[in-house]
Design a protein around this motif. Structure first.
Motif, PDB file in Angstrom:
ATOM      1  N   ARG A 165       0.827  -1.217   0.000  1.00 41.21           N
ATOM      2  CA  ARG A 165       0.000   0.000   0.000  1.00 41.21           C
ATOM      3  C   ARG A 165       0.859   1.264   0.000  1.00 41.21           C
ATOM      4  O   ARG A 165       0.554   2.221  -0.711  1.00 41.21           O
ATOM      5  CB  ARG A 165      -0.943  -0.008   1.207  1.00 41.21           C
ATOM      6  N   LEU A 166       1.923   1.270   0.794  1.00 36.83           N
ATOM      7  CA  LEU A 166       2.738   2.486   0.851  1.00 36.83           C
ATOM      8  C   LEU A 166       3.440   2.730  -0.486  1.00 36.83           C
ATOM      9  O   LEU A 166       3.544   3.878  -0.938  1.00 36.83           O
ATOM     10  CB  LEU A 166       3.769   2.383   1.979  1.00 36.83           C
ATOM     11  N   THR A 167       3.905   1.649  -1.113  1.00 35.06           N
ATOM     12  CA  THR A 167       4.561   1.794  -2.420  1.00 35.06           C
ATOM     13  C   THR A 167       3.583   2.352  -3.450  1.00 35.06           C
ATOM     14  O   THR A 167       3.932   3.231  -4.243  1.00 35.06           O
ATOM     15  CB  THR A 167       5.112   0.441  -2.891  1.00 35.06           C
ATOM     16  N   ARG A 168       2.350   1.870  -3.441  1.00 36.00           N
ATOM     17  CA  ARG A 168       1.366   2.344  -4.421  1.00 36.00           C
ATOM     18  C   ARG A 168       0.828   3.726  -4.069  1.00 36.00           C
ATOM     19  O   ARG A 168       0.403   4.468  -4.953  1.00 36.00           O
ATOM     20  CB  ARG A 168       0.222   1.333  -4.529  1.00 36.00           C
ATOM     21  N   LYS A 169       0.884   4.058  -2.817  1.00 41.70           N
ATOM     22  CA  LYS A 169       0.403   5.371  -2.380  1.00 41.70           C
ATOM     23  C   LYS A 169       1.372   6.484  -2.767  1.00 41.70           C
ATOM     24  O   LYS A 169       0.985   7.559  -3.206  1.00 41.70           O
ATOM     25  CB  LYS A 169       0.200   5.357  -0.858  1.00 41.70           C
ATOM     26  N   MET A 170       2.688   6.226  -2.614  1.00 40.36           N
ATOM     27  CA  MET A 170       3.656   7.307  -2.787  1.00 40.36           C
ATOM     28  C   MET A 170       4.777   6.993  -3.777  1.00 40.36           C
ATOM     29  O   MET A 170       5.597   7.862  -4.061  1.00 40.36           O
ATOM     30  CB  MET A 170       4.245   7.707  -1.427  1.00 40.36           C
ATOM     31  N   GLY A 171       4.823   5.769  -4.280  1.00 39.82           N
ATOM     32  CA  GLY A 171       5.901   5.402  -5.189  1.00 39.82           C
ATOM     33  C   GLY A 171       7.076   4.784  -4.456  1.00 39.82           C
ATOM     34  O   GLY A 171       7.292   5.049  -3.268  1.00 39.82           O
ATOM     35  N   ALA A 172       7.843   3.954  -5.169  1.00 36.26           N
ATOM     36  CA  ALA A 172       8.936   3.210  -4.536  1.00 36.26           C
ATOM     37  C   ALA A 172      10.006   4.126  -3.964  1.00 36.26           C
ATOM     38  O   ALA A 172      10.522   3.884  -2.867  1.00 36.26           O
ATOM     39  CB  ALA A 172       9.553   2.242  -5.545  1.00 36.26           C
ATOM     40  N   GLY A 227      -6.859   2.727 -14.940  1.00 34.73           N
ATOM     41  CA  GLY A 227      -5.871   3.709 -15.369  1.00 34.73           C
ATOM     42  C   GLY A 227      -4.872   4.113 -14.305  1.00 34.73           C
ATOM     43  O   GLY A 227      -4.078   5.034 -14.521  1.00 34.73           O
ATOM     44  N   TYR A 228      -4.886   3.416 -13.155  1.00 35.60           N
ATOM     45  CA  TYR A 228      -3.933   3.764 -12.082  1.00 35.60           C
ATOM     46  C   TYR A 228      -2.492   3.599 -12.568  1.00 35.60           C
ATOM     47  O   TYR A 228      -2.137   2.624 -13.224  1.00 35.60           O
ATOM     48  CB  TYR A 228      -4.157   2.880 -10.853  1.00 35.60           C
ATOM     49  N   LYS A 229      -1.667   4.571 -12.245  1.00 35.62           N
ATOM     50  CA  LYS A 229      -0.240   4.498 -12.530  1.00 35.62           C
ATOM     51  C   LYS A 229       0.540   4.786 -11.253  1.00 35.62           C
ATOM     52  O   LYS A 229       0.246   5.744 -10.548  1.00 35.62           O
ATOM     53  CB  LYS A 229       0.146   5.496 -13.626  1.00 35.62           C
ATOM     54  N   MET A 230       1.530   3.967 -10.984  1.00 36.06           N
ATOM     55  CA  MET A 230       2.298   4.119  -9.749  1.00 36.06           C
ATOM     56  C   MET A 230       3.134   5.401  -9.786  1.00 36.06           C
ATOM     57  O   MET A 230       3.801   5.679 -10.788  1.00 36.06           O
ATOM     58  CB  MET A 230       3.225   2.920  -9.555  1.00 36.06           C
ATOM     59  N   PRO A 231       3.064   6.195  -8.734  1.00 31.73           N
ATOM     60  CA  PRO A 231       3.915   7.402  -8.676  1.00 31.73           C
ATOM     61  C   PRO A 231       5.379   7.036  -8.901  1.00 31.73           C
ATOM     62  O   PRO A 231       5.889   6.082  -8.320  1.00 31.73           O
ATOM     63  CB  PRO A 231       3.679   7.922  -7.255  1.00 31.73           C
ATOM     64  N   GLY A 232       6.039   7.780  -9.747  1.00 36.82           N
ATOM     65  CA  GLY A 232       7.449   7.516 -10.032  1.00 36.82           C
ATOM     66  C   GLY A 232       7.687   6.470 -11.089  1.00 36.82           C
ATOM     67  O   GLY A 232       8.817   6.303 -11.551  1.00 36.82           O
ATOM     68  N   GLY A 233       6.619   5.759 -11.487  1.00 37.75           N
ATOM     69  CA  GLY A 233       6.750   4.784 -12.559  1.00 37.75           C
ATOM     70  C   GLY A 233       6.937   3.355 -12.088  1.00 37.75           C
ATOM     71  O   GLY A 233       7.566   3.099 -11.063  1.00 37.75           O
TER      72      GLY A 233
END
Length: 731
Positions: A165-172, A227-233
């Motif tokens: 969840r944290l990775t998808r919330k703010m990016g790796a 269409g969700y895209k992870m912050p930072g790619g």
């Protein structure tokens, strides 16, 4: 009684309150998840409920995390097929948190009820993973609160959805400090970092959350929308690719591959980022299962949490009334004395800091002023706190100022004659109930106590340098030391918020007894022609913060030479380290005394930064044409230490294996992933340990001889935490 209760108000908001019975801070257990799940089901099914708030019944905190006693034993309680048992249990928990996250919505994200989480204060581990599954996180403006996911510090990682969840919330990239370093933040910094959503006044916490719940908010998580895209790619995106390459380099650079949890966490993030959320959760659970099945995780939890906490709470404290220190006298205002004065004053204890010259005493007090100034610059202190702390320290040359002290800590030069003189002078002034402690790293306490008229009140307190940073204090009982003195030392260490171990008197006590062979084995290999880089890197790949050659540079080579001469004089023909002395004495003659002289095993620039190994070392001790393999070097370094730990237990220097493990990790950074020397021997098994000792003895000499205790345990196929279970009952 249940840890979770629910009340629904007239506006249709169900407030679920977490209040762990018998605990000052909430901790999650298996029954807690069952109770929470039942209340969520009830609230979602009740048409009168418009939304849900999850909060804490504890003042100033939400939750301290999962009960680590349960985590440490999850493998044992998982049945005949532990991997399947663990995985099934984890997925059941994930299902509960996913239910909260979906809030009753259908597959098209229609319907459902918003769920907010209110944090009155500290929220750690599962205490943040539950909020992350909620739709909005409100935190009270409580500057003392700590919010984060510190699991990596005890050998696991956030395995209840926090990683995914944290990775998808703010990016790796943004999540890395919180996941890989266990970074903790106060509420305002947590909001700025993206961990939580809102910071509100404490008395408005529930009201603000209720206002949001009733506002008919949109609460679908971004990763549940098309269409969700992870912050930072994602990993296969150009930007994301660079993030993951950098993260991999950072993790391996810091851990040298020695810590299983860090590698598992990175794998869970990398693999999970390439698949839908529900699949990512399964990947996280599999990697978490992998970590739980690794004996390292249980060993780290046992030593760095369960046993450490038990020792700090006085597991081995003798029966005696409270011995909290009110006024401490510190004899000697050098580096150690100044550090002792600092930590004592910061704990609110009145301090008398004495030196032969007023100038030296004032300089010792100024150490506290400088430390506080640095704290002010970092926002960790203020002028008021600085003045209050300095106001507790009296720097003087006058022994009469010691009147009223209930503890004396002598920190003068490592010279028995000087220490004896100070002991007699102090005892002429202080009351008969005052405990006298000597801070020494090598001198036998029983010998130093001969200068005292009250040997039952005489004890050793061995601080590690720098005092304000090192977490361990080694308390040494002399032959005549009484229980009150031990209790006083333990209560004092608790006051200054450090971890104590109590050992019996012997040469080098416990910590230095194990550290010195580690350093000596490294130096011995230099004389044999082993490449210095191989020696130090072998240690770092075992998880040691520094290799033996770097360590001796940091502690000073002339100190090593001094200890060697004193030990040789005491042991005579039994002295085993002549080959080491040849190197040390030669380095001393060359004026290469370590970092302090900007010349040691390493070269240093004008700013004191290491520049690589000194070329003159290879000229004096040419590299062998054939270098040993990595495992051989590592085993020499490891067994040099652990065999001394076993001998210390055998000779009753150590009375509790918990102190041996915790002390080793905190004192010199013994391979934290292993849980300590005794835990490491349990991991590799005593039969193999004895067999390997025999091989090392044959090849490298009698210093690797298998101790009788280890031989006996190997023959019986025993482990240390089994044989000494009564000692380690808290584990």
């Amino acid at each position: 009684m249940t840890d979770f209760t629910m009340k629904t108000d007239a506006d249709g908001v169900a407030v679920i309150t977490w209040d762990t019975v018998g605990k000052s801070m909430n901790v999650m257990n298996q029954q807690g998840f069952i109770d929470l799940d039942a209340l969520i089901d009830e609230a979602l099914a009740d048409d009168a409920v418009k939304g849900i708030i999850i909060t804490s019944g504890k003042e100033g905190s939400f939750a301290g995390g999962m009960d680590l006693n349960i985590i440490a034993k999850m493998k044992e309680s998982a049945g005949d097929n532990p991997a399947k048992g663990l995985m099934d249990g984890l997925m059941q928990t994930h299902a509960i948190l996913r239910k909260i996250e979906r809030g009753g919505m259908d597959d098209k994200n229609k319907g459902g009820k918003p769920i907010a989480c209110c944090l009155p204060g500290t929220a750690l581990g599962i205490g943040l993973e539950i909020p992350l599954a909620c739709h909005r996180i409100f935190a009270a403006d409580n500057p003392k609160a700590k919010i984060g996911l510190p699991e990596i510090m005890v050998g696991i990682f956030p395995g209840m959805g926090g990683t995914t969840r944290l990775t998808r919330k703010m990016g790796a990239m943004a999540a890395a400090p919180f996941l890989l370093e266990g970074k903790l933040s106060d509420p305002k910094k947590a909001k700025a970092g993206g961990l939580i959503d809102e910071v509100v006044p404490a008395d408005e916490l529930i009201a603000k959350a209720k206002e949001w719940v009733l506002s008919e908010p949109k609460f679908v998580k971004p990763w549940d929308e098309k269409g969700y895209k992870m912050p930072g790619g994602e990993p296969y995106h150009p930007a994301g690719f660079m993030t993951f390459v950098g993260a991999s380099a950072m993790v391996n650079g810091k851990t040298q591959g020695a810590f299983p949890a860090a590698k598992a966490l990175l794998s869970a993030v990398y693999e999970g980022a390439q698949v839908p959320f529900d699949t990512a959760i399964k990947i996280e659970a599999r990697w978490f299962t992998n970590v739980l099945l690794n004996p390292s995780s249980a060993a780290m939890i046992r030593s760095l949490f369960i046993n450490k906490e038990a020792l700090e709470k006085g597991a081995n404290r003798p029966e005696a009334p409270d011995q909290s220190v009110k006024k401490v006298g510190v004899m000697g205002a050098g580096m150690m004395g100044a550090g002792i004065a600092l930590v004592s004053a910061m704990a609110g204890i009145e301090v008398v800091l004495i030196d032969q010259k007023q100038e030296a005493a004032d300089k010792g007090k100024a150490y506290t002023a400088d430390y506080m100034d640095k704290g002010i610059k970092r926002g960790k202190a203020n002028e008021e706190k600085k003045e209050k702390t300095l106001g507790l320290i009296t720097a003087t040359t006058d022994y009469d100022a010691l009147k009223g002290c209930d503890l004396i800590i002598e920190a003068v030069f490592e010279d028995p004659a000087i220490k004896a003189e100070v002991t007699k002078a102090v005892e002429a002034v202080v009351g008969e109930d005052c405990i006298f402690a000597t801070n020494t790293s090598t001198l036998p306490i029983s010998d130093l106590a001969k200068a005292s008229v009250r040997p039952e009140k005489f004890i050793g307190i061995h601080f590690f340098s720098p005092v304000e940073k090192m977490l361990l204090v080694e308390i040494i009982k002399g032959r005549e030391t009484g229980d009150v003195a031990v209790a006083k030392a333990l209560d004092y260490v608790r006051q200054i918020r450090k971890t104590p171990i109590v050992v019996n008197d012997a040469r080098f006590f416990y910590a230095n007894r194990c550290i010195i062979p580690y350093i000596n084995e490294g130096i011995r290999m230099v004389a044999e022609g082993v490449a210095p880089s191989l020696i130090d890197n072998a240690a770092r790949q075992l998880g040691f913060p520094v290799g033996p050659l770097q360590l001796v540079d940091e502690t000073s080579i002339d100190l090593g030479a001094k200890i060697a001469r004193a030990t040789r004089a005491a042991m005579g023909d039994d002295y085993p380290d002549g080959a080491v002395d040849e190197v040390i004495f030669w380095m001393e003659e060359q004026g290469r005394l370590g970092r302090k002289s900007s010349a040691g095993f390493f070269d240093y620039d004008e700013k004191g930064k290491r520049q690589g190994y000194w070329d003159g070392l290879a000229a004096q001790y040419p590299r062998a044409a054939e270098q040993p393999d990595l495992i051989t070097v590592q085993h020499r370094l490891m067994f040099a230490q652990v065999l001394e730990a076993v001998r210390a237990l055998e000779e009753d220097v150590l009375e509790d294996i918990r102190e041996g493990d915790v002390g080793a990790i905190l004192a010199w950074g013994f391979a934290p992933w292993s849980g300590g020397p005794f835990s490491w021997l349990d991991i590799i098994g005593t039969p193999y340990a004895a067999e390997r000792c025999d091989q090392l003895t044959k090849e490298f000499g009698p210093r690797f001889t298998t101790p009788d205790l280890l031989r006996d345990m190997a023959q019986k196929n025993q482990n240390f935490y089994g044989r000494f279970a009564s000692q380690a009952s808290a584990a």
